[in-house]
Design an enzyme around this catalytic site. Sequence first.
Site, short mmCIF file in Angstrom:
data_model
loop_
_atom_site.label_atom_id
_atom_site.label_comp_id
_atom_site.label_asym_id
_atom_site.label_seq_id
_atom_site.Cartn_x
_atom_site.Cartn_y
_atom_site.Cartn_z
N VAL A 1 -76.92 -85.69 22.71
CA VAL A 1 -77.62 -84.59 22.02
C VAL A 1 -76.65 -83.59 21.39
O VAL A 1 -77.04 -82.80 20.54
CB VAL A 1 -78.61 -83.84 22.94
CG1 VAL A 1 -79.78 -84.72 23.33
CG2 VAL A 1 -77.92 -83.23 24.14
N LYS B 1 -78.08 -71.30 28.84
CA LYS B 1 -79.52 -71.22 29.15
C LYS B 1 -80.14 -69.91 28.64
O LYS B 1 -81.32 -69.88 28.30
CB LYS B 1 -79.73 -71.39 30.66
CG LYS B 1 -79.37 -72.79 31.17
CD LYS B 1 -80.29 -73.83 30.55
CE LYS B 1 -80.00 -75.24 31.00
NZ LYS B 1 -80.89 -76.24 30.39
N ARG C 1 -83.45 -89.33 33.86
CA ARG C 1 -83.41 -88.93 35.27
C ARG C 1 -84.09 -87.57 35.46
O ARG C 1 -84.37 -86.87 34.49
CB ARG C 1 -81.96 -88.83 35.76
CG ARG C 1 -81.25 -90.16 35.79
CD ARG C 1 -79.84 -90.08 36.35
NE ARG C 1 -78.91 -89.46 35.42
CZ ARG C 1 -78.25 -88.33 35.65
NH1 ARG C 1 -78.42 -87.69 36.79
NH2 ARG C 1 -77.42 -87.83 34.76
N ILE D 1 -84.65 -77.25 41.60
CA ILE D 1 -85.45 -78.48 41.62
C ILE D 1 -84.58 -79.61 42.16
O ILE D 1 -83.41 -79.73 41.79
CB ILE D 1 -85.93 -78.83 40.18
CG1 ILE D 1 -86.59 -77.61 39.49
CG2 ILE D 1 -86.88 -80.03 40.22
CD1 ILE D 1 -87.83 -77.06 40.14
N TYR E 1 -72.97 -72.17 32.04
CA TYR E 1 -74.36 -72.65 32.14
C TYR E 1 -75.34 -71.51 31.83
O TYR E 1 -76.30 -71.68 31.07
CB TYR E 1 -74.57 -73.20 33.54
CG TYR E 1 -75.93 -73.83 33.79
CD1 TYR E 1 -76.24 -75.07 33.26
CD2 TYR E 1 -76.88 -73.17 34.58
CE1 TYR E 1 -77.48 -75.66 33.51
CE2 TYR E 1 -78.12 -73.75 34.83
CZ TYR E 1 -78.40 -75.00 34.30
OH TYR E 1 -79.63 -75.57 34.54
N GLY F 1 -82.96 -86.28 27.39
CA GLY F 1 -82.58 -86.33 28.81
C GLY F 1 -83.70 -86.87 29.69
O GLY F 1 -83.98 -86.32 30.75
P1 NDP Z 1 -80.29 -84.39 35.80
O1 NDP Z 1 -78.79 -84.24 35.94
O2 NDP Z 1 -81.06 -84.97 36.91
O3 NDP Z 1 -80.59 -85.25 34.46
C1 NDP Z 1 -79.96 -84.88 33.26
C2 NDP Z 1 -80.52 -85.72 32.14
O4 NDP Z 1 -79.94 -85.26 30.90
C3 NDP Z 1 -80.18 -87.19 32.25
O5 NDP Z 1 -81.24 -87.93 31.70
C4 NDP Z 1 -78.92 -87.32 31.38
O6 NDP Z 1 -78.68 -88.62 30.86
C5 NDP Z 1 -79.28 -86.35 30.26
N1 NDP Z 1 -78.13 -85.85 29.51
C6 NDP Z 1 -77.11 -85.10 29.99
N2 NDP Z 1 -76.24 -84.84 28.99
C7 NDP Z 1 -76.73 -85.44 27.87
C8 NDP Z 1 -76.28 -85.55 26.53
N3 NDP Z 1 -75.13 -84.97 26.10
N4 NDP Z 1 -77.03 -86.24 25.65
C9 NDP Z 1 -78.19 -86.84 26.06
N5 NDP Z 1 -78.68 -86.77 27.30
C10 NDP Z 1 -77.94 -86.08 28.21
O7 NDP Z 1 -80.80 -82.94 35.42
P2 NDP Z 1 -82.19 -82.21 35.80
O8 NDP Z 1 -83.31 -83.14 35.61
O9 NDP Z 1 -82.00 -81.53 37.10
O10 NDP Z 1 -82.24 -81.06 34.69
C11 NDP Z 1 -83.02 -81.20 33.50
C12 NDP Z 1 -82.98 -79.89 32.74
O11 NDP Z 1 -83.53 -78.86 33.56
C13 NDP Z 1 -81.56 -79.45 32.39
O12 NDP Z 1 -81.57 -78.85 31.12
C14 NDP Z 1 -81.25 -78.43 33.46
O13 NDP Z 1 -80.29 -77.50 33.03
C15 NDP Z 1 -82.60 -77.80 33.69
N6 NDP Z 1 -82.74 -77.19 35.00
C16 NDP Z 1 -82.61 -77.91 36.15
C17 NDP Z 1 -82.73 -77.28 37.37
C18 NDP Z 1 -82.62 -78.01 38.68
O14 NDP Z 1 -82.63 -77.32 39.72
N7 NDP Z 1 -82.50 -79.33 38.70
C19 NDP Z 1 -82.99 -75.83 37.47
C20 NDP Z 1 -83.11 -75.18 36.20
C21 NDP Z 1 -82.99 -75.84 35.02
P3 NDP Z 1 -77.86 -89.75 31.74
O15 NDP Z 1 -78.82 -90.23 32.79
O16 NDP Z 1 -77.52 -90.81 30.77
O17 NDP Z 1 -76.67 -89.05 32.31
#
Ligand code: NDP
Length: 248
Positions: free
Chosen positions: A65, A160, A16, A189, A156, A13
């Site tokens: 994934v 987690k 982004r 975040i 979710y 991931g």
């Molecule tokens: P974003 O939605 O900004 O980015 C998600 C990323 O995961 C992207 O790169 C996306 O790829 C990738 N992704 C999603 N599904 C898949 C998949 N099936 N296979 C491969 N790649 C995948 O999320 P965040 O950066 O905000 O979150 C990152 C992590 O942190 C997550 O696990 C989230 O649960 C956790 N988190 C986030 C919080 C927040 O407030 N933002 C708070 C707590 C935890 P693509 O660009 O191709 O879609």
Amino acid sequence: MPDTQRPVALVSGGSRGIGRAVVSRLAHDGFDVAFCYRSNAEAAARTVEEATGTGARVIAHRVDVASLEEVRAFTAAVENELGPLDAVVTSAGLTRDNSLLRMSDEDWREVMGTNLDGTYNVCRAAIFSFMKRRTGCVVTLSSITGVHGHAGQTNYAASKAGIIGFTKSLAKECGKYGVRANVVAPGLIETDMTAGLTEAARKDILDNVPLGRLGRPDDVADLVSFLVSDRARYISGQVLGVDGGLVI
Ligand code: NDP
């Protein structure tokens, strides 16, 4: 064989949000970095561009994934191109929020498939190489929701919370092989994942953050950077919050 001694990190991931910040930070730290993404090739290309200026080799693969087969092929390709893995960071994740009453089976399964199965798949594919070489470091991304729960996020939160149990067990299992595993649990975040929150929800959270601001991807990446470094050599099996004090 690669002509470099740089350590190698794999980030799921990475196209982004938090994953992108982690890719850039680890590249700055001296890692060669491979990351995967699900579908957003444009965003992935931007991450590669941002991180390559550091002199690191940075490669991106489109991988779901939730598929162990795809993850295994990805891991093998990365080790072939960059060398054996030294660190794995599982950041790929998604939300499909709804009350349990309204939740579709599909939304339950998609969240569990990406968040929990995805974490298992990435770690499963990397662990043999770590244990064989008696080195390696895993950082998984959980969430404040996985620790405390949140209405409207049973799927979710379950995924987690599962990541926390998984990672602690992995730390116990693999410590004797010199492998460390830790969990990072962010609060709110600012990324695409949270961009859809209403102003009222955002204010509600902000009112409870002692540090007075929402988090940035770099706030999380800095902790990941520390955890995969030798400075964290005696830290394993921990759940570390990055939430501005939200849980106090
Ligand atoms: P974003 O939605 O900004 O980015 C998600 C990323 O995961 C992207 O790169 C996306 O790829 C990738 N992704 C999603 N599904 C898949 C998949 N099936 N296979 C491969 N790649 C995948 O999320 P965040 O950066 O905000 O979150 C990152 C992590 O942190 C997550 O696990 C989230 O649960 C956790 N988190 C986030 C919080 C927040 O407030 N933002 C708070 C707590 C935890 P693509 O660009 O191709 O879609």
